[in-house]
Write a protein that holds these residues in place. Structure first.
Motif: not given
Length: 256
Positions: A6-18, A82-94
């Motif tokens: 199916g789709l290629q799988q990659v691993r996130a290394t950095r959240y850049v921007a919403p 865990r290290y995302e500063a924006d609380e709304e984004v952090q909740d989404l990522l969690q």
């Protein structure tokens, strides 16, 4: 980086921007293949069905010769959230730990508008596709088309295949979806509706049963949530194929 079926799988290394223009708060994510992906998260309010529609419709678009950015699954781990500063984004990522959808970022692309001239064949195939998958999100207000290297590219198909949002009590009727008309009134290419009928037979032949099975097979098991009566991913894939086959073979009353 892992290459899987199916789709290629990659691993996130950095959240850049919403990307706050999207209702589901997609974001730019850098991955371990050094790619930058517009990532749509499984923890967003619309749920994983939106990700399923993105994969299936993009696969159908490619089968019809329409350009759409490459897709991957983006594995999101707890430290990035865990290290995302924006609380709304952090909740989404969690809420999105695990596999998410990544779409190739197209640098230098810009939004499509009706001043960009497209040929009859492209117009017909796009209208046919959107009618086939009941995509309500290709309006003149929000075309969900980008122009890149002089060509239109299709993006954002999560609003298509609306039928699977009603499967909480079990799958519905493929025949009902097969007969559902498509309202082309707000479509960005509404004035080109005749072109869809010109390419009808060609497009229907291009999405044969092998193509339907192939594009549904690209959907990761983790996004195919259990539905009463179809408790396994493979069983649910068969239902998607059944709905799309019925839409294709039911006389196509939905053509605009």
């Amino acid at each position: 980086m892992v290459v899987a079926a199916g789709l290629q799988q990659v691993r996130a290394t950095r959240y850049v921007a919403p990307l706050r223009e999207g209702g589901s708060l997609p974001g730019l994510v850098e991955a371990d293949d050094l790619g930058i992906y517009v990532t749509k998260f499984r923890g967003a309010g619309q749920g994983v069905n939106v990700l399923v529609a993105e994969v299936v419709v993009a696969g159908l678009a490619r089968a019809l010769g329409l350009d759409t950015p490459r897709q991957v699954t983006v594995e999101l781990t707890e430290p990035i959230a865990r290290y995302e500063a924006d609380e709304e984004v952090q909740d989404l990522l969690q809420a999105s730990l695990g596999s998410n959808l990544g779409v190739d970022f197209l640098p230098g692309s810009f939004g499509f508008d009706t001043s960009h001239v497209v040929g009859e064949d492209f117009a017909g195939r796009l209208l046919w596709l959107d009618s086939f998958v009941a995509n309500v999100d290709r309006s003149w207000r929000n075309p969900n088309l980008l122009v890149w290297h002089g060509r239109p590219w299709l993006i954002d198909h999560g609003a298509a295949l609306y039928f699977h949002h009603g499967w909480t009590g079990g799958v519905g009727s493929p025949e009902r979806f097969a007969a559902q008309p498509y309202d082309v009134g707000d479509h960005v290419l509404a004035r080109r509706v005749a072109a869809a009928r010109t390419v009808d037979e060609v497009c229907a032949a291009a999405v044969d049963d092998g193509v339907l099975r192939s594009v549904v097979a690209d959907v990761p098991d983790a996004w195919l949530t259990s539905v009463p009566g179809t408790e396994t991913p493979e069983a649910l894939r068969s239902v998607y194929v059944e709905f799309l086959r019925a839409r294709r073979d039911g006389g196509r009353p939905w053509l605009p």
